[in-house]
Write a protein that holds these residues in place. Structure first.
Motif, short mmCIF file in Angstrom:
data_model
loop_
_atom_site.label_atom_id
_atom_site.label_comp_id
_atom_site.label_asym_id
_atom_site.label_seq_id
_atom_site.Cartn_x
_atom_site.Cartn_y
_atom_site.Cartn_z
N GLY A 56 0.82 -1.20 0.00
CA GLY A 56 0.00 0.00 0.00
C GLY A 56 0.86 1.26 0.00
O GLY A 56 0.62 2.19 -0.77
N SER A 57 1.89 1.28 0.85
CA SER A 57 2.77 2.44 0.93
C SER A 57 3.45 2.69 -0.41
O SER A 57 3.58 3.84 -0.85
CB SER A 57 3.84 2.23 2.00
OG SER A 57 3.24 2.03 3.25
N ILE A 58 3.88 1.62 -1.04
CA ILE A 58 4.57 1.78 -2.32
C ILE A 58 3.61 2.30 -3.39
O ILE A 58 3.96 3.20 -4.16
CB ILE A 58 5.23 0.46 -2.76
CG1 ILE A 58 6.44 0.20 -1.85
CG2 ILE A 58 5.66 0.51 -4.21
CD1 ILE A 58 7.00 -1.18 -1.93
N LEU A 59 2.39 1.78 -3.38
CA LEU A 59 1.40 2.28 -4.34
C LEU A 59 1.16 3.78 -4.13
O LEU A 59 1.04 4.53 -5.09
CB LEU A 59 0.08 1.52 -4.19
CG LEU A 59 -0.01 0.17 -4.87
CD1 LEU A 59 -1.34 -0.50 -4.57
CD2 LEU A 59 0.17 0.32 -6.38
N VAL A 60 1.09 4.17 -2.86
CA VAL A 60 0.83 5.58 -2.57
C VAL A 60 2.02 6.44 -2.95
O VAL A 60 1.88 7.57 -3.44
CB VAL A 60 0.48 5.76 -1.07
CG1 VAL A 60 0.47 7.21 -0.69
CG2 VAL A 60 -0.87 5.13 -0.77
N ALA A 61 3.22 5.90 -2.74
CA ALA A 61 4.43 6.68 -3.06
C ALA A 61 4.69 6.72 -4.56
O ALA A 61 5.39 7.61 -5.05
CB ALA A 61 5.64 6.09 -2.34
N LEU A 62 4.10 5.77 -5.29
CA LEU A 62 4.43 5.61 -6.71
C LEU A 62 4.26 6.88 -7.56
O LEU A 62 5.18 7.24 -8.30
CB LEU A 62 3.60 4.45 -7.29
CG LEU A 62 4.25 3.68 -8.44
CD1 LEU A 62 5.62 3.19 -8.05
CD2 LEU A 62 3.36 2.51 -8.85
N PRO A 63 3.12 7.57 -7.47
CA PRO A 63 2.97 8.76 -8.31
C PRO A 63 4.06 9.80 -8.08
O PRO A 63 4.60 10.36 -9.05
CB PRO A 63 1.60 9.31 -7.90
CG PRO A 63 0.87 8.13 -7.41
CD PRO A 63 1.88 7.27 -6.75
N THR A 64 4.41 10.05 -6.81
CA THR A 64 5.48 11.04 -6.60
C THR A 64 6.80 10.51 -7.13
O THR A 64 7.62 11.26 -7.65
CB THR A 64 5.64 11.42 -5.12
OG1 THR A 64 5.57 10.25 -4.33
CG2 THR A 64 4.59 12.41 -4.69
N LEU A 65 7.02 9.21 -6.98
CA LEU A 65 8.26 8.64 -7.51
C LEU A 65 8.32 8.77 -9.03
O LEU A 65 9.35 9.11 -9.60
CB LEU A 65 8.39 7.16 -7.10
CG LEU A 65 8.67 6.92 -5.63
CD1 LEU A 65 8.63 5.43 -5.31
CD2 LEU A 65 10.02 7.49 -5.24
N ILE A 66 7.18 8.52 -9.68
CA ILE A 66 7.15 8.63 -11.14
C ILE A 66 7.41 10.08 -11.56
O ILE A 66 8.25 10.36 -12.40
CB ILE A 66 5.80 8.13 -11.70
CG1 ILE A 66 5.71 6.61 -11.50
CG2 ILE A 66 5.67 8.47 -13.18
CD1 ILE A 66 4.34 6.02 -11.82
N VAL A 67 6.68 11.00 -10.92
CA VAL A 67 6.88 12.42 -11.22
C VAL A 67 8.35 12.78 -11.02
O VAL A 67 8.97 13.46 -11.84
CB VAL A 67 5.99 13.30 -10.32
CG1 VAL A 67 6.42 14.76 -10.40
CG2 VAL A 67 4.54 13.16 -10.72
N PHE A 68 8.90 12.25 -9.95
CA PHE A 68 10.29 12.56 -9.63
C PHE A 68 11.24 12.05 -10.71
O PHE A 68 12.11 12.78 -11.18
CB PHE A 68 10.64 11.95 -8.27
CG PHE A 68 12.10 12.00 -7.95
CD1 PHE A 68 12.70 13.20 -7.65
CD2 PHE A 68 12.85 10.84 -7.94
CE1 PHE A 68 14.05 13.24 -7.34
CE2 PHE A 68 14.19 10.88 -7.64
CZ PHE A 68 14.79 12.08 -7.34
N PHE A 69 11.06 10.80 -11.14
CA PHE A 69 12.00 10.26 -12.12
C PHE A 69 11.80 10.88 -13.51
O PHE A 69 12.76 11.09 -14.24
CB PHE A 69 11.89 8.73 -12.19
CG PHE A 69 12.65 8.07 -11.09
CD1 PHE A 69 14.04 8.18 -11.05
CD2 PHE A 69 12.01 7.35 -10.10
CE1 PHE A 69 14.76 7.59 -10.02
CE2 PHE A 69 12.72 6.76 -9.07
CZ PHE A 69 14.11 6.88 -9.03
N VAL A 70 10.56 11.18 -13.85
CA VAL A 70 10.32 11.76 -15.16
C VAL A 70 10.76 13.22 -15.20
O VAL A 70 11.37 13.68 -16.17
CB VAL A 70 8.81 11.65 -15.52
CG1 VAL A 70 8.52 12.40 -16.81
CG2 VAL A 70 8.42 10.19 -15.67
#
Lengths: 310, 320
Positions: A280-294
């Motif tokens: 769950g935590s990873i799913l929640v963190a995923l959008p910010t991580l994607i935004v961050f990497f892109v």
């Protein structure tokens, strides 16, 4: 040691003492120590992220029996499916978008206009405004929490804006408003610094040509600050997305909570299953991580935008 | 262009209302706003200003006012003078632990995490190879919310199945990293530091990149060794970054909330001032006056640092 040509040029350009240090570099045992240290640190830094990632792919019974540092027998995405459905995550992601998108857009819009007035139009009292906005942004949120909470529970909104409470409390509008109020301070500060680099003559020329304040802002200033807006937008999105406090305090309907605050629910439902919580935590963190990497460049630029002036 | 001080006063000849006016008068006129401009400004400055005043400064002042009352949010608002403050200081058990935890938080971030971030920045400023990988690894945690970090913490630090106990070989004799009130603050600080170091590193790295290399070369020619060059030449030029890092450190320490709230709602060894404020107003016992007094204490502490920061920033601007 093979340093790329570009890197070598860059190194010669800004690294310590030009020639002598470059000659020294390949064999220096000191550099080896530094490199080993940096590798160890960087890997250590990733452990708190990689470990949950690994755990989330394995059944809890397996990690419980064999420990986290064991080879996997089973690897699957079951927990992600479970968290996605059981935690009602799609709904909460939508809630986050309903709050974050308008909040970021409004913040950048207001902040850029105010910054333009302060920085390029020398509005009387501009300095005071700047202090008011900047200092407001730095206050700990808890200082305003009590009266804000009371105010929100007293101010009515029509039912079609806030259902079922018919108050600013428990409405998206209230959450958006407080985000805009807080974040505008930071953005005004950064953008007014950034706009100081735009030649004032440009705006004066537009004035002479008969452009009003709006046109000067929209046609002349805004296109020039686009890079800063991109950087700030990325950063603000991450911040507002990550907000926990406002939603927890100013909302009561569980179904309306933004996704970060809704993580709390996931825990209370599945208290013992840490692997599910990790998923769950990873799913929640995923959008910010994607935004961050892109948008890494913009993100980093945003973080340092307010810092490296002067 | 015509209205810059250095430009010749040619604009008098341009087609406009009254030709032949002295150049100085016309220049002032250009700076003024038409009625339409005033409407636009009224709306687009008025709205954010209204939000700022109504949602931040108004409530901040109201907090101060309410802190002198005993109000439960429903009944009458009765003034009680300094009673709340006296009570908080003398017989509110979680208060002093919370102050102490906030101070530890500040000390840990300021004396351990921040210098370490600076140290990493200095190393990365010299190291060319893989620098992107190192940087990304270090500031990746900055992207995460502290609430998410709080949840990840439970996986790592949980007593029975946590990774930390497994790593330290204490599975048989487990340490309760988050439950034991004498340890849990340090477990949390480790994670908070994990996130703080990356941010600080990034700010210093940006500052270091802006340092004129000629300065360092001059120092080297004068015979300074590397530590001397850094502490005597490079570090002083980082002053603006230092101020920002100081403020971020202090504000983070005072604002700290999400992570402890996500772990155990800020109880049992994880009390913080911010949690006490929240507890007193959203909890079952709604003690508005009490919560406000704690908020005002928080406000007083932070105002000092904010003032230092603003003075620094605006003095720099005046010099520029």
């Amino acid at each position: 040691m093979s340093v790329g040509v570009g890197e070598r040029v860059a190194a010669g350009g800004r690294s310590t003492v030009g020639g002598s240090s470059r000659r020294k570099r390949p064999a220096s045992p000191w550099r080896v120590v530094i490199r080993v240290f940096l590798w160890a640190m960087a890997l250590g830094w990733l452990v708190p992220l990689l470990l949950p990632l690994y755990a989330s792919l394995r059944p809890y019974a397996e990690t419980a029996a064999e420990g986290y540092f064991s080879l996997p027998k089973t690897l699957n995405f079951d927990y992600y499916v479970q968290a996605w459905q059981g935690g009602n995550l799609p709904r909460h992601f939508l809630n986050t978008l309903l709050v974050a998108v308008p909040a970021v857009v409004l913040t950048l819009f207001f902040a850029s206009f105010v910054a333009f007035l302060i920085s390029r139009r020398r509005l009387p009292g501009g300095r005071l405004l700047l202090i008011l906005f900047t200092a407001g942004n730095l206050l700990p949120q808890q200082v305003v929490l009590t009266p804000l909470y009371l105010m929100y529970t007293k101010l009515p909104l029509p039912w079609w804006m806030s259902w079922p409470s018919e108050l600013v409390y428990d409405s998206y509008w209230g959450i958006i408003a407080i985000h805009v109020a807080f974040q505008t301070g930071f953005c005004v500060f950064v953008l007014s610094n950034y706009m100081d680099t735009i030649p004032r003559e440009l705006i004066e020329a537009a004035t002479v040509d008969g452009a009003g304040v709006w046109r000067q802002y929209w046609r002349v200033v805004l296109p020039l600050v686009r890079p800063a807006l991109g950087a700030l937008g990325t950063l603000e999105f991450a911040w507002i997305y990550n907000d926990f406090l406002w939603a927890v305090v100013l909302m009561s309907t569980g179904d309306k909570l933004p996704v970060t605050s809704a993580l709390n629910n996931l825990r209370s439902v599945y208290f013992t299953d840490y692997n599910l919580l990790a998923a769950g935590s990873i799913l929640v963190a995923l959008p910010t991580l994607i935004v961050f990497f892109v948008l890494q460049r913009q993100f980093v630029a945003g973080l340092t935008l307010g810092a490296n002036k002067g | 262009m015509t209205s810059t001080p250095t430009a010749p006063p040619v604009e008098a000849g341009r087609a406009a209302d009254v030709p032949g006016r002295p150049a100085r008068r016309r220049r002032r006129r250009i700076g003024r706003f038409s009625p339409r401009d005033i409407a636009v400004i009224g709306l687009l400055l008025g709205l954010p200003l209204l939000l700022d005043l109504a949602l931040i400064w108004g409530p901040a002042l109201a907090s101060i006012g309410l802190s002198f009352t005993s109000w439960d949010g429903l009944g009458e608002i009765r003034p009680v003078g300094l009673d709340n403050y006296v009570n908080i200081v003398s017989n509110y058990p979680p208060f002093w632990p919370a102050v102490w935890h906030n101070l530890l938080w500040l000390a840990f971030l300021g004396l351990v995490a921040t210098p370490f971030g600076l140290f990493l920045a200095v190393l990365l400023d010299r190291e060319m190879r893989f620098t992107r990988f190192y940087q990304t690894a270090f500031y990746l945690p900055v992207v995460l919310s502290l609430a998410v970090v709080g949840f990840l913490a439970q996986l790592i630090f949980s007593r029975d199945y946590g990774a930390a106990n497994a790593l330290l070989g204490r599975a048989d004799n487990p340490v309760d990293w988050l439950g034991d009130p004498s340890i849990n603050l340090w477990s949390v600080l480790l994670l908070v530091g994990w996130r703080h170091v990356g941010y600080v590193m990034l700010l210093y790295l940006a500052g270091l990149k802006a340092v004129d290399p000629a300065l360092k070369e001059a120092a080297a020619i004068d015979g300074a060794n590397e530590p001397q060059t850094f502490f005597r030449v490079v570090f002083p030029t980082l002053r603006p970054v230092n101020v920002i890092v100081l403020v971020i450190t202090v504000i983070e320490a005072l604002r700290a909330f999400d992570i402890v709230y996500a772990i155990n709602r800020g109880r049992n060894g994880l009390e913080l001032l911010s949690v006490l404020v929240t507890d007193n107003i959203v909890g079952e016992a709604s003690r508005i006056g009490y919560g406000s007094a704690i908020a005002v204490i928080l406000l007083l502490i932070s105002t000092g640092f904010i003032a230092v920061y603003l003075v620094q920033v605006f003095r720099r601007e005046d010099e520029a």
